[in-house]
Write a protein that holds these residues in place. Sequence first.
Motif, short mmCIF file in Angstrom:
data_model
loop_
_atom_site.label_atom_id
_atom_site.label_comp_id
_atom_site.label_asym_id
_atom_site.label_seq_id
_atom_site.Cartn_x
_atom_site.Cartn_y
_atom_site.Cartn_z
N MET A 1 -92.98 57.00 -61.43
CA MET A 1 -92.60 56.82 -62.52
C MET A 1 -91.66 57.77 -63.13
N ALA A 2 -90.62 57.17 -64.12
CA ALA A 2 -89.87 58.11 -64.57
C ALA A 2 -89.78 58.22 -66.12
N LYS A 3 -89.44 59.24 -66.68
CA LYS A 3 -89.43 59.41 -68.00
C LYS A 3 -88.17 59.24 -68.66
N GLY A 38 -98.50 51.23 -74.96
CA GLY A 38 -99.71 51.74 -74.62
C GLY A 38 -99.77 53.18 -74.14
N SER A 39 -100.21 53.54 -72.97
CA SER A 39 -100.22 55.03 -72.32
C SER A 39 -98.90 55.44 -71.89
N ARG A 40 -97.89 54.45 -71.82
CA ARG A 40 -96.57 54.77 -71.41
C ARG A 40 -96.04 55.77 -72.56
N LEU A 83 -90.78 59.33 -76.40
CA LEU A 83 -90.82 59.82 -74.95
C LEU A 83 -91.77 59.00 -74.15
N ILE A 84 -91.03 58.10 -73.22
CA ILE A 84 -91.72 57.01 -72.49
C ILE A 84 -91.89 57.22 -70.80
N ALA A 86 -92.00 55.07 -67.58
CA ALA A 86 -92.11 53.64 -67.08
C ALA A 86 -91.67 53.65 -65.79
N LYS A 87 -91.61 52.25 -65.07
CA LYS A 87 -91.55 52.40 -63.57
C LYS A 87 -89.94 52.29 -63.43
N ASP A 88 -89.22 51.94 -64.43
CA ASP A 88 -87.60 51.69 -64.47
C ASP A 88 -86.95 51.21 -65.72
N LEU A 89 -85.68 51.48 -66.03
CA LEU A 89 -85.01 51.32 -67.28
C LEU A 89 -85.33 49.86 -67.58
N ASP A 90 -85.41 48.68 -66.74
CA ASP A 90 -85.96 47.42 -67.25
C ASP A 90 -87.02 47.49 -68.15
N GLU A 91 -88.27 48.19 -67.61
CA GLU A 91 -89.30 48.33 -68.52
C GLU A 91 -88.99 49.06 -69.80
N VAL A 92 -88.25 50.07 -69.54
CA VAL A 92 -88.15 50.60 -71.03
C VAL A 92 -87.13 49.70 -72.07
N LEU A 93 -86.54 49.10 -71.50
CA LEU A 93 -85.62 48.22 -72.39
C LEU A 93 -86.51 46.82 -72.76
N GLY A 94 -87.47 46.70 -72.07
CA GLY A 94 -88.25 45.61 -72.55
C GLY A 94 -89.01 45.96 -74.14
N LEU A 95 -89.44 47.14 -73.73
CA LEU A 95 -90.19 47.84 -74.73
C LEU A 95 -89.49 48.16 -75.83
#
Length: 118
Positions: A1-3, A38-40, A83-84, A86-95
């Motif tokens: 997981m990346a931050k 959530g916990s991300r 501060l999130i 996530a598995k990748d940038l795409d997941e962060v973009l969606g959030l």
Amino acid sequence: MAKYLILIYGDDQQWEAMTPEQRTAHEAAHGEFRAAAGSRVLGGHELELAPTATSLRSDGAGGVTTTDGPFLEAKEAVGGYYLIEAKDLDEVLGLAAKLPEVRAAHSGVEIRPIVQNG
């Protein structure tokens, strides 16, 4: 997981001019974002307006100069962050797309990966 750091930018005057109803809706949208993430969400805070900032710079002679106000004068200033993890940038973009600042004319968000040292 990346931050990732999600920086929230906007116009201080627009944020200050929000009606109580607009502020309530804005805070509710952030609540929806936090619920979806959530916990991300590892941390995050709304910041005081830019004029409350204190900046430090080199004085060019080995010392430090302290000034009132933000480091740079700009119409948009950092108003908060998350501060999130996530598995990748795409997941962060969606959030991040759920944040109300993405759709407001006076604001936006910037997503920056955290450097993983060691």
